[in-house]
Design an enzyme around this catalytic site. Structure first.
Site, PDB file in Angstrom:
ATOM      1  N   HIS A 185     -62.272 -69.436 -26.584  1.00 20.95           N
ATOM      2  CA  HIS A 185     -63.681 -69.719 -26.262  1.00 20.95           C
ATOM      3  C   HIS A 185     -63.852 -71.040 -25.516  1.00 20.95           C
ATOM      4  O   HIS A 185     -64.884 -71.694 -25.638  1.00 20.95           O
ATOM      5  CB  HIS A 185     -64.561 -69.694 -27.520  1.00 20.95           C
TER       6      HIS A 185
ATOM      7  N   ARG B  63     -52.984 -58.719 -19.748  1.00 24.13           N
ATOM      8  CA  ARG B  63     -52.716 -60.133 -20.058  1.00 24.13           C
ATOM      9  C   ARG B  63     -52.841 -60.433 -21.544  1.00 24.13           C
ATOM     10  O   ARG B  63     -53.455 -59.692 -22.297  1.00 24.13           O
ATOM     11  CB  ARG B  63     -53.658 -61.041 -19.268  1.00 24.13           C
TER      12      ARG B  63
ATOM     13  N   SER C  33     -56.604 -56.399 -21.971  1.00 26.14           N
ATOM     14  CA  SER C  33     -57.420 -56.401 -20.756  1.00 26.14           C
ATOM     15  C   SER C  33     -57.048 -55.311 -19.753  1.00 26.14           C
ATOM     16  O   SER C  33     -56.774 -55.589 -18.586  1.00 26.14           O
ATOM     17  CB  SER C  33     -57.409 -57.772 -20.083  1.00 26.14           C
ATOM     18  N   SER C  34     -57.083 -54.083 -20.227  1.00 23.38           N
ATOM     19  CA  SER C  34     -56.947 -52.968 -19.294  1.00 23.38           C
ATOM     20  C   SER C  34     -58.135 -52.956 -18.344  1.00 23.38           C
ATOM     21  O   SER C  34     -58.032 -52.445 -17.227  1.00 23.38           O
ATOM     22  CB  SER C  34     -56.876 -51.648 -20.055  1.00 23.38           C
TER      23      SER C  34
ATOM     24  N   TYR D  45     -70.869 -63.130 -30.481  1.00 25.98           N
ATOM     25  CA  TYR D  45     -70.464 -63.855 -29.257  1.00 25.98           C
ATOM     26  C   TYR D  45     -71.656 -64.625 -28.695  1.00 25.98           C
ATOM     27  O   TYR D  45     -71.556 -65.796 -28.327  1.00 25.98           O
ATOM     28  CB  TYR D  45     -69.969 -62.903 -28.164  1.00 25.98           C
TER      29      TYR D  45
ATOM     30  N   GLY E  37     -58.532 -50.889 -24.515  1.00 31.46           N
ATOM     31  CA  GLY E  37     -59.294 -51.434 -25.637  1.00 31.46           C
ATOM     32  C   GLY E  37     -58.436 -52.057 -26.719  1.00 31.46           C
ATOM     33  O   GLY E  37     -58.841 -52.125 -27.871  1.00 31.46           O
TER      34      GLY E  37
ATOM     35  N   GLY F 295     -57.169 -55.213 -26.385  1.00 33.32           N
ATOM     36  CA  GLY F 295     -57.182 -56.661 -26.193  1.00 33.32           C
ATOM     37  C   GLY F 295     -56.192 -57.150 -25.160  1.00 33.32           C
ATOM     38  O   GLY F 295     -55.968 -58.354 -25.027  1.00 33.32           O
TER      39      GLY F 295
ATOM     40  N   ASP G 114     -63.423 -71.080 -22.105  1.00 36.93           N
ATOM     41  CA  ASP G 114     -63.775 -70.791 -20.698  1.00 36.93           C
ATOM     42  C   ASP G 114     -65.251 -71.060 -20.387  1.00 36.93           C
ATOM     43  O   ASP G 114     -65.555 -71.813 -19.463  1.00 36.93           O
ATOM     44  CB  ASP G 114     -63.343 -69.370 -20.273  1.00 36.93           C
TER      45      ASP G 114
ATOM     46  N   ASP H 264     -59.314 -62.975 -17.684  1.00 38.02           N
ATOM     47  CA  ASP H 264     -58.615 -61.694 -17.608  1.00 38.02           C
ATOM     48  C   ASP H 264     -58.196 -61.367 -16.179  1.00 38.02           C
ATOM     49  O   ASP H 264     -57.041 -61.043 -15.899  1.00 38.02           O
ATOM     50  CB  ASP H 264     -59.503 -60.559 -18.143  1.00 38.02           C
TER      51      ASP H 264
HETATM   52  P1  ADP Z   1     -59.487 -54.064 -22.864  1.00 34.80           P
HETATM   53  O1  ADP Z   1     -59.872 -54.696 -21.569  1.00 34.80           O
HETATM   54  O2  ADP Z   1     -59.083 -55.066 -23.888  1.00 34.80           O
HETATM   55  O3  ADP Z   1     -58.453 -53.003 -22.717  1.00 34.80           O
HETATM   56  P2  ADP Z   1     -62.184 -53.161 -22.698  1.00 34.80           P
HETATM   57  O4  ADP Z   1     -63.095 -52.503 -23.668  1.00 34.80           O
HETATM   58  O5  ADP Z   1     -62.645 -54.407 -22.038  1.00 34.80           O
HETATM   59  O6  ADP Z   1     -60.794 -53.365 -23.443  1.00 34.80           O
HETATM   60  O7  ADP Z   1     -61.848 -52.151 -21.525  1.00 34.80           O
HETATM   61  C1  ADP Z   1     -61.374 -50.852 -21.813  1.00 34.80           C
HETATM   62  C2  ADP Z   1     -62.144 -49.836 -20.971  1.00 34.80           C
HETATM   63  O8  ADP Z   1     -61.766 -49.967 -19.584  1.00 34.80           O
HETATM   64  C3  ADP Z   1     -61.775 -48.409 -21.316  1.00 34.80           C
HETATM   65  O9  ADP Z   1     -62.534 -47.936 -22.400  1.00 34.80           O
HETATM   66  C4  ADP Z   1     -62.108 -47.689 -20.033  1.00 34.80           C
HETATM   67  O10 ADP Z   1     -63.505 -47.452 -19.932  1.00 34.80           O
HETATM   68  C5  ADP Z   1     -61.734 -48.699 -18.955  1.00 34.80           C
HETATM   69  N1  ADP Z   1     -60.353 -48.491 -18.464  1.00 34.80           N
HETATM   70  C6  ADP Z   1     -59.370 -49.396 -18.400  1.00 34.80           C
HETATM   71  N2  ADP Z   1     -58.229 -48.868 -17.902  1.00 34.80           N
HETATM   72  C7  ADP Z   1     -58.501 -47.587 -17.634  1.00 34.80           C
HETATM   73  C8  ADP Z   1     -57.733 -46.486 -17.115  1.00 34.80           C
HETATM   74  N3  ADP Z   1     -56.460 -46.637 -16.771  1.00 34.80           N
HETATM   75  N4  ADP Z   1     -58.352 -45.306 -16.990  1.00 34.80           N
HETATM   76  C9  ADP Z   1     -59.655 -45.163 -17.324  1.00 34.80           C
HETATM   77  N5  ADP Z   1     -60.409 -46.141 -17.821  1.00 34.80           N
HETATM   78  C10 ADP Z   1     -59.873 -47.340 -17.982  1.00 34.80           C
HETATM   79 MG    MG Z   2     -61.552 -55.996 -21.263  1.00 28.90          MG
END
Ligand code: ADP
Ligand code: MG
Length: 417
Positions: A62, A55, A158-159, A253, A154, A156, A64, A204
């Site tokens: 800020h 997303r 929101s993986s 934060y 990582g 931004g 939420d 997210d």
């Molecule tokens: P963002 O949400 O912005 O991408 P975050 O630091 O909140 O950054 O989350 C990233 C972390 O989520 C990664 O370092 C990993 O630990 C985990 N992660 C997310 N997607 C995957 C994936 N497809 N495979 C393994 N780990 C994942």
């Molecule tokens: Mg995240």
């Protein structure tokens, strides 16, 4: 391997039950790919399969945790999870995106322990197992698990929410349970807050769950209401990730949270969302200069989120763009969570043809800038900006063209590609 929005809509149009795609139509290429990888990793077929998108925070910086609304956009990139049940109580987790550090948990039914070091990524799916139990849902007995996708981790986008939501959908499918979409978002949030240990709001996961192609998602963070908002025709998004992060970001934060809470207390309200701009004008003498600036940002940002929703309802892309610029100025000057890199990008983007607006997106203190563009924005301009950024600020600027894609969805692996 961006998910074809068209294909995804075909999946979603099959309603709330787990969609079962007719073989003749086939799965999206990404689903086929994740199943193929699963077969290679575990030498068996998955029992459950799900997709969840990343997303962009469109506006509402800020707001939420101050009880206000926020608007996000689910993007056309995301995460696929495939899972199969195991009878021996073990969990074997593998990702194509973390340097392939596989994780084995011997007894998933016992109290789950947090993983550390290179295995820490598994805390996201394990946190979902933990959250299921906290919400009186059954966790899976044991499972083989594979995650893949095309979201940068990582950056931004929101993986983390995408992996949580896709995992939750798979575990629910595996255990033949259902829950509401709000609950689904909360499962992901709980995993992140309690198991991973990141105090994020519901933005997210809510956007990942409620996203819709061509739409943004309005979130009322107090009442937990989610509403699609159609985006003005022809708009697109660019996210520029600086890969910078303030060394003290966690502390900063926490400090902003505290300043907002103290301002609310002095104004005699529970959260700053309960203060109107006029009431803030009348009572701001009760606040310190810093509290006043933070409160001004939050209260005016909430008004901008509302104005942005109105602009979208009117199909007015230009007004929406102007609000994004105002939002950035407020984050920069009043909330003080911007950086020289983010300000540089917003200033440069503002001068480029086809850019309707730009702002820092996410928590700030580094991270990314998003731009709202129309079709006249050229990829060459983005490439020039990357070069200029490298020359002036000496860092690598990642540039991603993104569109508003569909929300999280389970796919029935019983319907073969
Ligand atoms: P963002 O949400 O912005 O991408 P975050 O630091 O909140 O950054 O989350 C990233 C972390 O989520 C990664 O370092 C990993 O630990 C985990 N992660 C997310 N997607 C995957 C994936 N497809 N495979 C393994 N780990 C994942
Ligand atoms: Mg995240």
């Amino acid at each position: 391997m961006g998910i074809g929005t068209h294909t995804l809509m075909q999946i979603q149009s099959r309603g709330k039950s787990v969609p079962s795609l007719p073989a003749s139509r086939g799965w999206p290429a990404e689903a086929v790919a994740v199943v193929a990888r699963f077969r290679v990793a575990f030498r068996r077929e998955p029992d459950a399969l799900a997709y969840a998108p990343g997303r962009i925070e469109l506006i509402g910086n800020h707001t939420d945790y101050n009880g206000g609304p926020v608007i996000g956009v689910a993007i056309d990139r995301g995460t696929w999870v495939a899972v199969a049940a195991r009878e021996d109580g073990r969990a074997c987790l593998s990702s194509t995106q973390t340097g392939a550090v596989a994780v084995e948990v011997p007894a998933i039914g016992a109290k789950l322990r947090r993983q550390t070091g290179g295995r820490a990524w598994a805390n996201y799916p394990l946190g979902v197992v933990d959250a299921l139990e906290a919400f009186d849902l059954r966790g899976p007995p044991g499972f083989d698990y594979l995650v893949t996708g095309d979201l940068p981790l990582g950056s931004g986008l929101s993986s983390s929410a995408a992996i949580e939501v896709a995992s939750a959908l798979c575990f629910l499918q595996l255990t033949r349970q259902r829950c509401s979409r709000v609950r689904l978002a909360q499962l992901g949030q709980r995993a992140e807050n309690h198991f991973v240990g990141v105090p994020c709001g519901i933005l997210d996961q809510g956007v990942s769950v409620f996203g819709r192609a061509g739409h943004a998602v309005w979130i009322d963070c107090t009442r937990l209401k989610f509403q699609p908002l159609r985006l003005p025709a022809g708009v697109q998004f660019r996210v520029f990730n600086t890969h910078t992060r303030h060394a003290l970001v966690d502390g900063l934060y926490a400090q902003r949270h505290r300043e907002c809470r103290q301002a609310a207390e002095r104004l005699g309200v529970r959260v700053l969302a309960d203060v109107t701009p006029a009431a803030l004008d009348r009572h701001e003498h009760r606040l310190t200069a810093v509290q006043r600036a933070r409160a001004r940002h939050v209260v005016s940002e909430i008004a901008r989120v509302q104005a942005a929703a109105k602009a979208m309802r009117a199909g007015d892309a230009r007004s929406l763009g102007r609000l994004l610029l105002q939002s950035h100025a407020s984050s920069r000057d009043l909330f003080e969570n911007s950086t020289a890199e983010l300000d540089f990008l917003v200033e440069k983007l503002t001068a480029l043809p086809g850019v309707l607006g730009a702002r820092l997106t996410g928590g700030g203190f580094g991270g990314a800038v998003m731009a709202l563009t129309d079709s006249s924005f050229s990829p060459d301009a983005a490439a020039r900006l990357q070069r200029e950024y490298a020359a002036r600020l000496g860092g690598r600027l990642e540039s991603m063209a993104l569109a508003a894609g569909g929300g999280a969805t389970p796919v029935n692996p019983g319907a073969k590609a």
